[in-house]
Design an enzyme around this catalytic site. Structure first.
Site, PDB file in Angstrom:
ATOM      1  N   GLY A  15      -6.498   5.270   6.137  1.00 42.45           N
ATOM      2  CA  GLY A  15      -7.832   4.728   5.902  1.00 42.45           C
ATOM      3  C   GLY A  15      -8.486   5.367   4.693  1.00 42.45           C
ATOM      4  O   GLY A  15      -7.809   5.854   3.787  1.00 42.45           O
ATOM      5  N   SER A  41       0.805  -1.216   0.000  1.00 42.84           N
ATOM      6  CA  SER A  41       0.000   0.000   0.000  1.00 42.84           C
ATOM      7  C   SER A  41       0.842   1.271   0.000  1.00 42.84           C
ATOM      8  O   SER A  41       0.293   2.369   0.137  1.00 42.84           O
ATOM      9  CB  SER A  41      -0.944  -0.010   1.208  1.00 42.84           C
ATOM     10  OG  SER A  41      -0.216  -0.309   2.361  1.00 42.84           O
ATOM     11  N   THR A  50      -1.860   4.047   4.061  1.00 46.37           N
ATOM     12  CA  THR A  50      -0.843   5.063   4.203  1.00 46.37           C
ATOM     13  C   THR A  50       0.116   4.864   5.348  1.00 46.37           C
ATOM     14  O   THR A  50      -0.288   4.472   6.433  1.00 46.37           O
ATOM     15  CB  THR A  50      -1.599   6.381   4.488  1.00 46.37           C
ATOM     16  OG1 THR A  50      -2.672   6.457   3.593  1.00 46.37           O
ATOM     17  CG2 THR A  50      -0.706   7.563   4.434  1.00 46.37           C
TER      18      THR A  50
HETATM   19  N1  GLY Z   1      -5.622   7.281   2.996  1.00 50.18           N
HETATM   20  C1  GLY Z   1      -5.063   7.059   1.730  1.00 50.18           C
HETATM   21  C2  GLY Z   1      -6.012   7.081   0.634  1.00 50.18           C
HETATM   22  O1  GLY Z   1      -7.219   7.018   0.826  1.00 50.18           O
HETATM   23  O2  GLY Z   1      -5.562   7.159  -0.487  1.00 50.18           O
END
Ligand code: GLY
Length: 332
Positions: free
Chosen positions: A243, A89, A191
């Site tokens: 998130g 991610s 993230t």
């Molecule tokens: N929090 C990272 C995103 O939604 O891209």
């Protein structure tokens, strides 16, 4: 008195004590930094980051221990995750969008309120460093897509294929059904957001992500948006989010947390209030997405809160690198 001298003059026997609130906010006019140590206190460096990222916080801590700035610490800490192919991610190895392209978002913010961000960038692994270049080498704060990528090459960044074989395999499997329904804490466990205080007492933060897996082409989340994915005010503290970016964006969550701390809330109370606001705006939808925040104030106190169980975060302080499970809202 020069800032370094000021710290050197602090009694060695008091090293490790956290600055008291009573001295916070005195401006050192010659250097335009906020003096937060008094004659008998010294600053305690600290790093906090979203999720289980001990290698990243260890790197940031190493930078701080070598006298580096919080800005260098958060950049180098985030680079560890960007280069880790097992992290699907963030950075290289991140899961792609629906068309099979890995697109990255990142931002960085320093003690003086300077900010740099890149969004929807392909083929460059260390977008956190690219965001820093935007902050330091351009008159702008955000570069997107091809423009950001071209600027990266001009600055010496390498062109790389970010889609690993295993991410490609996962994407091909996803395409069999093409069902877009992010799985809480897995496909929207994304993230890395990192905040640090250095031995000068200054705060910086950084945030980097490949965003939601299998997002629409061109989708940008909260991470590169100032005040949503990250916000720093060196007089008050900092906050960062993880998130479902769409929900963080609608609440401008990180800015909200810093403002709540300005009004006197602890980092924990501020994170809890921000999560409650996200939930309130979402009606019943919060059952299907995760949002988590971490925060730090000028005294080095930290907070974390999320909607659903299993968000965790790393804190490196006093030589110890620990992972903590975040408190959460949804006990159902
Ligand atoms: N929090 C990272 C995103 O939604 O891209």
């Amino acid at each position: 008195m020069k800032r370094r001298k000021f710290l050197q003059n602090a009694s060695l026997s008091t090293l490790g004590m956290v600055a008291t609130a009573s001295v916070i906010g005195c401006k050192n006019s010659t250097e335009n930094t906020t003096v937060i140590a008094s004659a008998n206190t010294a600053i305690q460096p600290i790093v906090i980051a979203t999720w289980l990222v001990p290698n990243a916080t260890a790197k940031a801590w190493e930078v701080l221990q070598n006298g580096g700035t919080a800005l260098d610490a958060v950049e180098q800490g985030c680079m560890i995750e960007e280069a880790d192919l097992k992290n699907v991610s963030v950075g290289k190895g991140g899961l792609p969008d629906r068309d099979g392209n890995v697109t990255l978002d990142a931002c960085i913010m320093d003690k003086d309120g300077n900010y740099g961000a890149v969004m929807c960038v392909q083929n460059i692994t260390h977008v956190i460093s690219l965001a820093r270049k935007v902050m330091e080498k351009t008159p702008h704060v955000i570069l997107a897509g091809k423009g950001a990528e071209e600027f990266g090459y001009e600055q010496g960044f390498k062109k790389e294929n970010l889609l690993t074989e295993s991410s490609k395999k996962a994407w091909k499997k996803w395409k069999e059904t093409s069902q877009y329904k992010p799985i809480i804490n897995i496909e929207n466990h994304d993230t890395i957001g990192m905040l640090a205080i250095d031995s000068f007492g200054d705060i910086s933060g950084a945030c980097t992500t490949s965003g939601l897996s299998y997002k629409m082409a061109g989708r940008v989340g909260d991470s590169p948006i100032i005040g949503s994915g990250l916000f720093i005010d060196n007089e008050i503290g900092g906050a960062t989010a993880t998130g479902m970016g769409e929900e963080v964006l609608k609440t401008v969550g990180s800015f909200l947390i810093v403002e709540l701390m300005r009004q006197g809330k602890t980092p924990q109370e501020a994170c809890e209030e921000a999560v409650r606001r996200v939930i309130k705006k979402s009606g019943d939808r919060f059952k299907d997405f995760q949002v988590g925040f971490i925060a730090i104030n000028k005294q080095g106190e930290t907070g974390a809160y999320c909607i659903h169980e299993w968000f965790n975060y790393n804190v490196y302080k006093q030589g110890e690198n620990n992972n903590y499970k975040s408190a959460y809202f949804n006990k159902a």
